[in-house]
Design a protein around this motif. Structure first.
Motif, short mmCIF file in Angstrom:
data_model
loop_
_atom_site.label_atom_id
_atom_site.label_comp_id
_atom_site.label_asym_id
_atom_site.label_seq_id
_atom_site.Cartn_x
_atom_site.Cartn_y
_atom_site.Cartn_z
N ASP A 198 12.72 -35.30 33.26
CA ASP A 198 11.62 -35.38 32.54
C ASP A 198 11.07 -37.14 32.57
N TRP A 199 10.01 -37.47 32.89
CA TRP A 199 9.61 -39.03 32.90
C TRP A 199 8.52 -39.40 32.23
N ASN A 200 8.46 -40.48 32.16
CA ASN A 200 7.46 -41.23 31.01
C ASN A 200 7.23 -42.63 31.94
N PHE A 201 6.15 -43.27 31.32
CA PHE A 201 5.77 -44.70 31.56
C PHE A 201 6.75 -45.49 30.61
N LEU A 202 7.45 -46.70 30.92
CA LEU A 202 7.87 -47.58 29.99
C LEU A 202 6.60 -48.45 29.87
N VAL A 203 6.23 -49.22 30.87
CA VAL A 203 4.90 -50.10 31.00
C VAL A 203 4.05 -49.98 32.28
N ILE A 204 2.81 -50.03 32.05
CA ILE A 204 2.07 -50.31 33.23
C ILE A 204 1.46 -51.47 33.22
N THR B 92 9.36 -38.34 27.04
CA THR B 92 10.73 -38.10 27.42
C THR B 92 11.31 -37.48 26.33
N LYS B 93 11.93 -36.50 26.47
CA LYS B 93 12.57 -35.78 25.09
C LYS B 93 13.74 -35.23 25.66
N ILE B 94 15.03 -35.82 25.10
CA ILE B 94 16.31 -34.96 25.31
C ILE B 94 16.69 -34.93 24.04
N SER B 95 17.60 -33.98 23.69
CA SER B 95 18.24 -33.93 22.40
C SER B 95 19.35 -34.72 22.15
N ARG B 96 19.83 -35.12 20.91
CA ARG B 96 20.58 -36.06 20.91
C ARG B 96 22.08 -35.59 21.41
N ARG B 97 22.19 -34.54 21.32
CA ARG B 97 23.52 -33.82 21.96
C ARG B 97 23.50 -34.18 23.35
N GLN B 98 22.61 -33.88 24.08
CA GLN B 98 22.44 -34.09 25.48
C GLN B 98 22.67 -35.44 25.77
N ALA B 99 22.05 -36.32 24.93
CA ALA B 99 22.06 -37.86 25.05
C ALA B 99 23.29 -38.21 25.13
N LEU B 100 24.12 -37.84 24.05
CA LEU B 100 25.29 -38.41 24.06
C LEU B 100 26.43 -37.83 25.29
#
Ligand code: FEO
Ligand code: CA
Ligand code: CA
Length: 597
Positions: free
Chosen positions: A469-475, A23-31
């Motif tokens: 976007d998605w990603n695993f935190l933990v499996i 998961t990649k989001i820009s800092r601006r987007q995150a804020l």
């Protein structure tokens, strides 16, 4: 609570393959998104600054292993706040299981405590309202069988209880409050949204298909920024008795896993008798909105959020001001959903906001190959959701939500349970409890372990968008010793590993806490963990262990971070004394408050 009904009823062959992508989001987007997320999930508390927020971190991890009592990390204590059968009104006698009649139970705390939300008084942090789910019947010991059954019937639903601090600073029920209420399967209710008034909802119990009653199978839930409580109706299928094969809704019932086996509810309430004119199976399986500040208002069953075995209803406000509700359907191979309101949230205008969940668009999640999740709209006359496929209206699409999601090609998941939003980043965390029926052939990249014991998916904070976007935190792997599939941080101990993640909660510092539902899993005891989402990502540590036979549910921190409300569901009785009374009383479900000792 686990049940014998997680088995697959999804006949579709939906099997989207997808790939993992960070998961990649820009800092601006995150804020930008953070601001929206905070507004939605943290109601403002007067006089509170960031420095006021305490933390349960750091703590020393505890080893696995259960007893009849709660085990906590060193330096922490718990106090029992209220238990099944305790009075909600002033002047009532203390709980006596042998005297628990149906009438009594209408004014006492329900059983099988699950999701809990604390509505802190914005003007006085020493007061508030606790709303909690009572997932399934809990039994008293009245000598008369009919009374026992009536009491069990009224024990289901939700409980609303005002609480305040006593002189010692400990929370206690405020029995004087007129807001205290047991909401049960017969409480006044109404259906809202596109399915309201549908012929399919009409019966002698609801001539207009709008008026309704009660709530059932209340598992997890959510809360709104306008100060209402959402309860998610999950395992409602077993309370209805009758011949489902002859029922006009037989197709719907089959897809829902309703079998019509004999259940005592039909002797109490005709709506649960499928052969009666009052039968009302489609009145259950909704997300229900409760106004804790208005006990006389009917509870509202929001058809716009779809019908399923809802686990939760997690609310945020997107960057454009729409209310977004993420929901999950807790069964093997079922789906994740999100609702986006038509109207926008207006801060401070409660009357306007109260209608937000009545109109909008419902989407089902499809995890794509390119690391994106696509939210597919479930809209009448779009794609296959038309008359040719049995839908005559948007109401039909919502009454048959599972079928609609099958047809649009949503991704079948591993028992989707709670959904938590980190108010600091706006990211969304989907907890999958695992799927012992998933074979190697049916793997997809969002559910990549056969016979898995759960995983957690992280999604970017794109609440406003139909993609993210998605990603695993933990499996979690197949079992505790599974190093091939499990992806816990390598510093995680065996006691720090969990299986069957069920409820998640972010504290005010953006730290994730997880409860499990792994009763009977070899070598495992249910508990509460802290799991890092940043830094040593996936490092999980056991903070608390539930009493034998119990799972923890519904964790909810106070705004100052100093206390945690936690439900203890279905503890087991012990000869030498049982949780929480440790007298001759049988064990009972409870809400406890955890704090530093
Ligand atoms: Fe009631 Fe899905 O646990
Ligand atoms: Ca559970
Ligand atoms: Ca649950």
């Amino acid at each position: 609570m686990q049940d014998d009904d997680n088995l697959r009823v999804n006949p579709s062959s939906n099997k989207p393959i997808c790939s993992q992508m960070a998961t990649k989001i820009s800092r601006r987007q995150a804020l930008k998104i953070t601001a929206a997320g905070v507004a939605a999930t943290q109601l403002p508390v007067q006089g509170q600054t960031k420095n006021d927020v305490d933390s349960f971190l750091p703590f020393n991890e505890i080893p696995t292993g259960q007893s009849s009592d709660i085990k906590l990390a060193e330096g922490f204590k718990y106090k029992n706040l209220i238990s099944f059968g305790d009075p909600l009104k002033e002047g009532m006698t203390a709980y006596d299981p042998k005297k628990l009649t149906g009438k009594e139970q209408q004014n006492r705390l329900g059983g099988a405590c699950d999701y809990t939300h604390f509505f802190e008084d914005p003007k006085d942090p020493n007061k508030g309202i606790l709303c909690l789910n009572n997932e399934s019947p809990e039994w008293g010991e009245h000598p008369n069988k009919k009374e026992r059954e009536l009491a069990a019937y009224y024990s289901v639903g939700c409980s609303v209880i005002s609480v305040k601090r006593n002189d010692k600073g400990n929370w206690q029920p405020d029995l004087k409050s007129p807001l205290n209420k047991k909401i049960h399967p017969a409480t006044k209710a109404k259906i809202t949204g596109p399915a309201a008034g549908s012929d399919r909802l009409k019966s002698t119990a609801s001539p207009d298909g709008i008026q309704s009653a009660g709530t059932l199978g209340n598992c997890a839930g959510g809360f709104t920024p306008w100060g209402t409580y959402l309860t998610a109706e999950e395992n409602i299928q077993n309370y209805f008795t009758g011949d489902v094969k002859k029922h006009p809704e037989k197709e719907n019932m089959k897809r829902f896993g309703m079998r019509g086996k004999n259940h005592y509810f039909k002797t109490i309430d005709k709506r649960f008798d499928l052969d009666s004119d009052a039968q009302s199976p489609l009145h259950f399986g909704w997300v229900v909105e409760i106004d804790p500040y208005n006990p006389d208002a009917p509870i509202r069953k929001h058809s716009m959020l779809g019908r399923g075995k809802h686990e939760c209803a997690t609310v945020t406000i997107d960057k454009d001001g729409h209310a977004v509700v993420y929901t999950s359907d807790d069964q093997y191979f079922e789906y994740l959903y999100k609702f986006v309101s038509t109207k926008k949230y207006i801060e401070g205008n409660r009357e306007h906001n109260m209608d937000l969940l009545e109109s909008g668009t419902l989407y089902a999640a499809k995890f794509e190959e390119n690391g994106k999740v696509n939210w597919l709209p479930l809209v009448f006359n779009e794609g296959k959701l038309d008359a040719k496929h049995g839908f005559k209206s948007q109401g039909d699409v919502l009454l048959d939500t599972r079928k609609a999601a099958d047809l649009v090609g949503a991704t079948p998941m591993d028992r989707p349970e709670d959904i938590s939003i980190n108010a600091k980043t706006g990211k969304v965390y989907f907890l999958m409890t695992g799927n012992r029926a998933r074979s190697v052939k049916r793997l997809n990249s969002a559910n990549k372990v056969a016979r898995g014991s759960g995983h957690i998916i992280e999604m970017s904070a794109d609440h406003h968008s139909t993609t993210a976007d998605w990603n695993f935190l933990v499996i979690c792997g197949q079992d505790l010793a599974d190093n091939k599939h499990a992806t816990f941080n390598k510093e995680t101990s065996l006691s720090g590993r969990f299986v069957y993640p069920d409820n998640g909660e972010f504290d005010q510092n953006g730290e994730l806490w997880i409860c499990s539902d792994g009763y009977g899993f070899p070598g495992f005891s249910d508990g509460l963990w802290h799991c890092q989402v940043d830094g040593q990502r996936g490092l999980s540590r056991r903070f608390a262990t539930a009493p034998t036979g119990a799972e923890f549910t519904g964790p909810c921190f106070t705004k100052n971070g100093k206390e945690l409300f936690l439900a203890v569901q279905h503890p087991k009785s012990h000869k030498g004394g049982s949780f929480p009374d440790f007298t001759s009383m049988k064990a009972r479900s409870s809400i406890v408050v955890i704090s530093k000792a």
